[in-house]
Design a protein around this motif. Sequence first.
Motif, PDB file in Angstrom:
ATOM      1  N   GLY A  28      31.313  23.751 -21.211  1.00  0.00           N
ATOM      2  CA  GLY A  28      32.629  24.278 -20.839  1.00  0.00           C
ATOM      3  C   GLY A  28      33.255  25.080 -21.955  1.00  0.00           C
ATOM      4  N   PRO A  29      34.235  25.894 -21.612  1.00  0.00           N
ATOM      5  CA  PRO A  29      34.887  26.727 -22.634  1.00  0.00           C
ATOM      6  C   PRO A  29      35.835  25.909 -23.510  1.00  0.00           C
ATOM      7  CG  PRO A  29      35.914  27.078 -20.511  1.00  0.00           C
ATOM      8  CD  PRO A  29      34.754  26.156 -20.282  1.00  0.00           C
ATOM      9  N   ARG A  30      35.799  26.191 -24.780  1.00  0.00           N
ATOM     10  CA  ARG A  30      36.755  25.654 -25.755  1.00  0.00           C
ATOM     11  C   ARG A  30      37.009  24.159 -25.594  1.00  0.00           C
ATOM     12  NH1 ARG A  30      39.578  30.376 -23.948  1.00  0.00           N
ATOM     13  NH2 ARG A  30      40.833  28.940 -22.781  1.00  0.00           N
ATOM     14  N   TYR A  31      35.990  23.361 -25.802  1.00  0.00           N
ATOM     15  CA  TYR A  31      36.139  21.904 -25.716  1.00  0.00           C
ATOM     16  C   TYR A  31      37.246  21.441 -26.647  1.00  0.00           C
ATOM     17  CZ  TYR A  31      35.352  16.991 -26.387  1.00  0.00           C
ATOM     18  OH  TYR A  31      35.535  15.634 -26.489  1.00  0.00           O
ATOM     19  N   ASN A  32      38.087  20.552 -26.170  1.00  0.00           N
ATOM     20  CA  ASN A  32      39.215  20.039 -26.943  1.00  0.00           C
ATOM     21  C   ASN A  32      39.007  18.550 -27.186  1.00  0.00           C
ATOM     22  OD1 ASN A  32      41.612  19.168 -27.999  1.00  0.00           O
ATOM     23  ND2 ASN A  32      42.901  20.096 -26.438  1.00  0.00           N
ATOM     24  N   ASN A  33      38.674  18.194 -28.417  1.00  0.00           N
ATOM     25  CA  ASN A  33      38.425  16.801 -28.752  1.00  0.00           C
ATOM     26  C   ASN A  33      39.713  15.990 -28.871  1.00  0.00           C
ATOM     27  OD1 ASN A  33      36.444  14.792 -29.251  1.00  0.00           O
ATOM     28  ND2 ASN A  33      37.046  14.795 -31.405  1.00  0.00           N
ATOM     29  N   ARG A  34      40.866  16.643 -28.912  1.00  0.00           N
ATOM     30  CA  ARG A  34      42.132  15.910 -28.958  1.00  0.00           C
ATOM     31  C   ARG A  34      42.490  15.325 -27.595  1.00  0.00           C
ATOM     32  NH1 ARG A  34      45.482  17.338 -33.641  1.00  0.00           N
ATOM     33  NH2 ARG A  34      44.307  18.864 -34.834  1.00  0.00           N
ATOM     34  N   ASP A  35      41.946  15.912 -26.545  1.00  0.00           N
ATOM     35  CA  ASP A  35      42.234  15.459 -25.176  1.00  0.00           C
ATOM     36  C   ASP A  35      40.979  15.605 -24.319  1.00  0.00           C
ATOM     37  OD1 ASP A  35      43.524  14.665 -22.842  1.00  0.00           O
ATOM     38  OD2 ASP A  35      44.411  16.636 -22.490  1.00  0.00           O
ATOM     39  N   ASP A  44      36.357  23.662 -14.174  1.00  0.00           N
ATOM     40  CA  ASP A  44      36.027  24.026 -12.790  1.00  0.00           C
ATOM     41  C   ASP A  44      34.560  24.463 -12.636  1.00  0.00           C
ATOM     42  OD1 ASP A  44      36.188  26.449 -14.078  1.00  0.00           O
ATOM     43  OD2 ASP A  44      37.763  27.261 -12.807  1.00  0.00           O
ATOM     44  N   ASP A  45      33.812  24.467 -13.735  1.00  0.00           N
ATOM     45  CA  ASP A  45      32.391  24.795 -13.659  1.00  0.00           C
ATOM     46  C   ASP A  45      31.642  23.627 -13.024  1.00  0.00           C
ATOM     47  OD1 ASP A  45      29.924  26.269 -14.297  1.00  0.00           O
ATOM     48  OD2 ASP A  45      29.606  24.610 -15.709  1.00  0.00           O
ATOM     49  N   ALA A  51      27.430  17.265 -14.952  1.00  0.00           N
ATOM     50  CA  ALA A  51      26.950  16.612 -16.176  1.00  0.00           C
ATOM     51  C   ALA A  51      27.862  15.446 -16.540  1.00  0.00           C
ATOM     52  CB  ALA A  51      26.879  17.619 -17.327  1.00  0.00           C
ATOM     53  N   ASN A  52      29.155  15.625 -16.354  1.00  0.00           N
ATOM     54  CA  ASN A  52      30.088  14.528 -16.625  1.00  0.00           C
ATOM     55  C   ASN A  52      29.899  13.385 -15.631  1.00  0.00           C
ATOM     56  OD1 ASN A  52      32.393  13.555 -18.242  1.00  0.00           O
ATOM     57  ND2 ASN A  52      33.394  13.553 -16.241  1.00  0.00           N
ATOM     58  N   TYR A 100      20.990  15.803 -11.098  1.00  0.00           N
ATOM     59  CA  TYR A 100      22.439  16.005 -11.044  1.00  0.00           C
ATOM     60  C   TYR A 100      22.782  17.389 -11.593  1.00  0.00           C
ATOM     61  CZ  TYR A 100      26.404  12.946  -9.937  1.00  0.00           C
ATOM     62  OH  TYR A 100      27.453  12.307  -9.319  1.00  0.00           O
ATOM     63  N   LEU A 101      22.227  17.711 -12.759  1.00  0.00           N
ATOM     64  CA  LEU A 101      22.498  19.008 -13.379  1.00  0.00           C
ATOM     65  C   LEU A 101      22.035  20.168 -12.500  1.00  0.00           C
ATOM     66  CD1 LEU A 101      21.508  18.327 -17.086  1.00  0.00           C
ATOM     67  CD2 LEU A 101      23.815  18.546 -16.141  1.00  0.00           C
ATOM     68  N   ALA A 102      20.894  19.991 -11.854  1.00  0.00           N
ATOM     69  CA  ALA A 102      20.303  21.046 -11.028  1.00  0.00           C
ATOM     70  C   ALA A 102      20.905  21.099  -9.625  1.00  0.00           C
ATOM     71  CB  ALA A 102      18.795  20.843 -10.937  1.00  0.00           C
ATOM     72  N   ASP A 103      21.818  20.195  -9.322  1.00  0.00           N
ATOM     73  CA  ASP A 103      22.467  20.122  -8.011  1.00  0.00           C
ATOM     74  C   ASP A 103      21.463  19.878  -6.883  1.00  0.00           C
ATOM     75  OD1 ASP A 103      24.641  20.011  -6.319  1.00  0.00           O
ATOM     76  OD2 ASP A 103      24.786  22.176  -6.061  1.00  0.00           O
TER      77      ASP A 103
END
Length: 132
Positions: A28-35, A44-45, A51-52, A100-103
């Motif tokens: 994902g774009p710009r992972y934020n480890n604070r949240d 939304d990807d 993966a989650n 899961y990753l490959a849908d």
Amino acid sequence: MTLSTAYWCVLIAALLPYVWVAIAKGGGPRYNNRDPRGWMERQDDPRTRRANAAHANAFEAFAPFAAGVLMAQLAGVVEARIAGLALAFTGLRILHGLFYLADKHLLRSLSWLGGLLCVLALLAMAALQVAR
């Protein structure tokens, strides 16, 4: 196969959730480890979300598997049977995450079911062994 094989499988199964979450956070774009949870909710990807989901499911599957291996060992189940089921579980759980990753939802569900059956077999063998 020995009990050592089964224990290595437990270790691998314990690490799998972290593999899937690393893929989720790296995708994902710009992972934020604070949240991290808030960040994940905003993704939304579909691949990141899958993966989650694989990450959460791997945690859910781990405890019954580890318990099954330990119960079967403590009950005196033949080590080769424990190791064989542990290897099968671990392989199926790796496939589960990849599907899961490959849908590939049908293959994912089948690999999930196979893993569950391995766990149920370990638990049942332990119960039957101590009932003797």
